[in-house]
Every structure is written in C-alpha cells, then in structure tokens.
Write a protein that holds these residues in place. Sequence first.
Motif, short mmCIF file in Angstrom:
data_model
loop_
_atom_site.label_atom_id
_atom_site.label_comp_id
_atom_site.label_asym_id
_atom_site.label_seq_id
_atom_site.Cartn_x
_atom_site.Cartn_y
_atom_site.Cartn_z
N TYR A 15 -38.79 -3.01 -94.65
CA TYR A 15 -37.34 -3.09 -94.75
C TYR A 15 -36.56 -2.26 -93.73
O TYR A 15 -35.40 -2.58 -93.42
CB TYR A 15 -36.88 -2.68 -96.15
CG TYR A 15 -37.22 -3.68 -97.23
CD1 TYR A 15 -36.61 -4.92 -97.27
CD2 TYR A 15 -38.16 -3.38 -98.21
CE1 TYR A 15 -36.90 -5.85 -98.26
CE2 TYR A 15 -38.47 -4.30 -99.21
CZ TYR A 15 -37.84 -5.53 -99.23
OH TYR A 15 -38.14 -6.45 -100.20
N ARG A 307 -35.18 -3.20 -104.11
CA ARG A 307 -35.24 -4.46 -103.38
C ARG A 307 -33.88 -5.15 -103.37
O ARG A 307 -33.44 -5.66 -102.34
CB ARG A 307 -36.29 -5.39 -103.99
CG ARG A 307 -36.48 -6.67 -103.15
CD ARG A 307 -37.44 -7.65 -103.79
NE ARG A 307 -38.73 -7.04 -104.06
CZ ARG A 307 -39.22 -6.79 -105.28
NH1 ARG A 307 -38.49 -7.09 -106.35
NH2 ARG A 307 -40.39 -6.25 -105.44
N GLU A 311 -31.78 -5.86 -99.94
CA GLU A 311 -31.60 -7.26 -99.58
C GLU A 311 -30.14 -7.69 -99.64
O GLU A 311 -29.71 -8.55 -98.87
CB GLU A 311 -32.47 -8.14 -100.48
CG GLU A 311 -33.97 -7.95 -100.19
CD GLU A 311 -34.87 -8.79 -101.08
OE1 GLU A 311 -34.33 -9.43 -102.02
OE2 GLU A 311 -36.08 -8.79 -100.84
N VAL A 316 -31.66 1.13 -97.54
CA VAL A 316 -33.04 1.40 -97.97
C VAL A 316 -33.08 2.61 -98.88
O VAL A 316 -32.65 3.71 -98.52
CB VAL A 316 -33.97 1.64 -96.77
CG1 VAL A 316 -35.40 1.92 -97.25
CG2 VAL A 316 -33.96 0.45 -95.82
#
Length: 355
Positions: A15, A307, A311, A316
């Motif tokens: 990520y 997540r 996303e 992060v």
Amino acid sequence: MDIEPFALERWFARYEHDADIMLAESGIRSLDADRFDTDVGELGYVVPTNGDPELRATIAEQYDRDAAEVCCTCGAQEANLLVFLTLLDDADHAVVVTPTYQSLRSVPESLGEVTTVALDPPTWDLDVESVADAIRRETSLVVLNNPNNPTGRYLSEETVRAVYDLAADADAYLLCDEVYRLLAEDPLPPVASMGEYGISTSSVTKAYGLAGLRFGWLAGPAEVVDAAWDWKDYTTISPGQFGQHLARQALDQREAILAENRTVAAENRSITREWVERHDLSWHDPVGVNGFVTVPDGFESGEAFCRRVVEEEGVVLAPGETFGHPDRFRIGFGLPTETLREGIQRVDSVLHDDR
C-alpha cells in the motif's frame, strides 16, 4: 534456515507506494539533507569496517563503554541481526517480550528456540516473574524493545534492571532495542550501561529523523561486539560512507536535534491523543511516536479498518495483526504536524461515513 514473511513490511509494500499519507511511519519526521555537509569525498569503504574509531568512541560515551565495545552497522536492524547470529544457534533458547517489532521475534525463532512473554494490555505492563519462569538452562538471550514498538510503553528502570539481573544470573545477555529511547523527555540509562550482560542497539533513524542514512550501532561487551563484527564481514562488510559522514554530524548536533524532535513528538502526541479520545478509542499514552489504538466499532479487525482507510482515503495505518493483536492498529504520529492533521481528517471521513 526458514523465516516467516515480515508481515508489516509486506503490508507497506502493498500500500505505501501509491498512498498519499503514511500514517504508520514509526520514526520522527525526516530532516533535510541541506542541514548537513553532504560532501563525503571519496566513496570508498569505511575503514575500519566496524566504524570510524572516533565516532565509535563518541557513541560509546552514551553507554559508559569504550570504542572497542561499539560496532557501527547499517541501521539497528543489522545490529540486532548480528547479535542474534552471534548468540543463537539450534541449541540455544531466547526469551522475547511481545508485542514487538517482528524481526526481534522472527529472527531468533529462525535460529533457535524462543519463548515469548507478553506485555499485559491495556497498560502493557511486564510481569518480571513471567520472564523468570521463561528462562531455562539453555537460555542465552533475553530480548526487549524499550520504549516498545508498537505500544509506546516505556518500561521503568526498576523493571528493566530486574530483567537484566535475571538474565545475568542465568549467564544470558539482555538485548534491548532502544531506537526510541532518546525521544523520551527523561531517557532511562541504556541497557549496555547496566553491566557486562547488557547489549544496546540503536540508530539515527527514529529519534534523529535520519532513516535514509541506514546508520546504526550495537554497544555491549567486547566479546559480543567482536563476534558480531566477524559476522558483519558476511553481511554488509562496513556501514555506508555517506551514512557515517552525516551521522557523525548529527551526533555533534545531538542536543539541538533531539530537542526539536521531542517538541514535534509532544505536539503530535497531543493532537493524536485528542483524536483517540474524541472517537472513544483507547491506547496507552505512548513514549516515542507510535500508538497502539483499539479498532473502532463497526470494523471486524485492525486489517479490515486499515484496508478501508487506505483504499478510500489513501492513508496507511498498520493493522494490529502484524503485531499479533487483531483488535488494534498502530498509528505513527512523528510525521510533520500539518501532514498528521490531514491524515487524521481523512481517517475521520471513514469513521463518519461508517456511523
């Protein structure tokens, strides 16, 4: 030698590159190179390969040791690896206090046998008697990370000295990864200063804001340091010339740099604390720049929450699963203050949408 994948690094690899904000970074905000003389001259090997003797002597002063009892490395990660390679094999046993940075557990497990002793949430206290119970006749090493990553728990000097005494009585060494120690307002004495069984590892990465230099060290008894240097001939041979050149300057500016970074850490901790409380989450108020926070209601796990945040909002965070605690996530608040504020606002968007 088998070793499990480094879960946190794999998460970052998935990520971090495409994200906008790294709100899981575990160090203080990076210093600019223009603060230093970057002309290193000839880019040859560092000679001797365990680090410049004058620089090692400067580092050794922090531990009440001499230059021969310090080995310079490519970050604290290599310093820890060299200690493990030196002190552990199939016949040896280590006691590792968890949760912790995964390499402090996984590397020993790949070399010998490991017994873990868990810090007790929510205050992440260490039961010294549990360490005593875990030590065996074949124990050669006890491993701490203080201040702790991911929890930010700073074990007291009394507790650390008790663990040191247990290790010494068992003819075992105590290794303490102390990369966050100097971010504390009142740092405890380093383990390497406690006696002949004490080993400290650190670097200019976390407290100094110089992660890109990849410069660290280990300090401890000469027999361990010399044996670690022997192993170093098979890893990186020497630390990088550029890293050593700038690290020397950073250590010369130590008091000014640390004062600046402690100010940033304190302000950002206050901002993050307010955010944690505003969302009825909980953490142990940390030393350093990492907090281990409970997962918000409505999310089944740390990974599910992290997540969705990355996303949807490009931020992060580190799922607690990477530290063995799926009910939590790690937030790093050492980044520049305005970036921290923006990152928290983006996480707010996810939490507000979920209510």
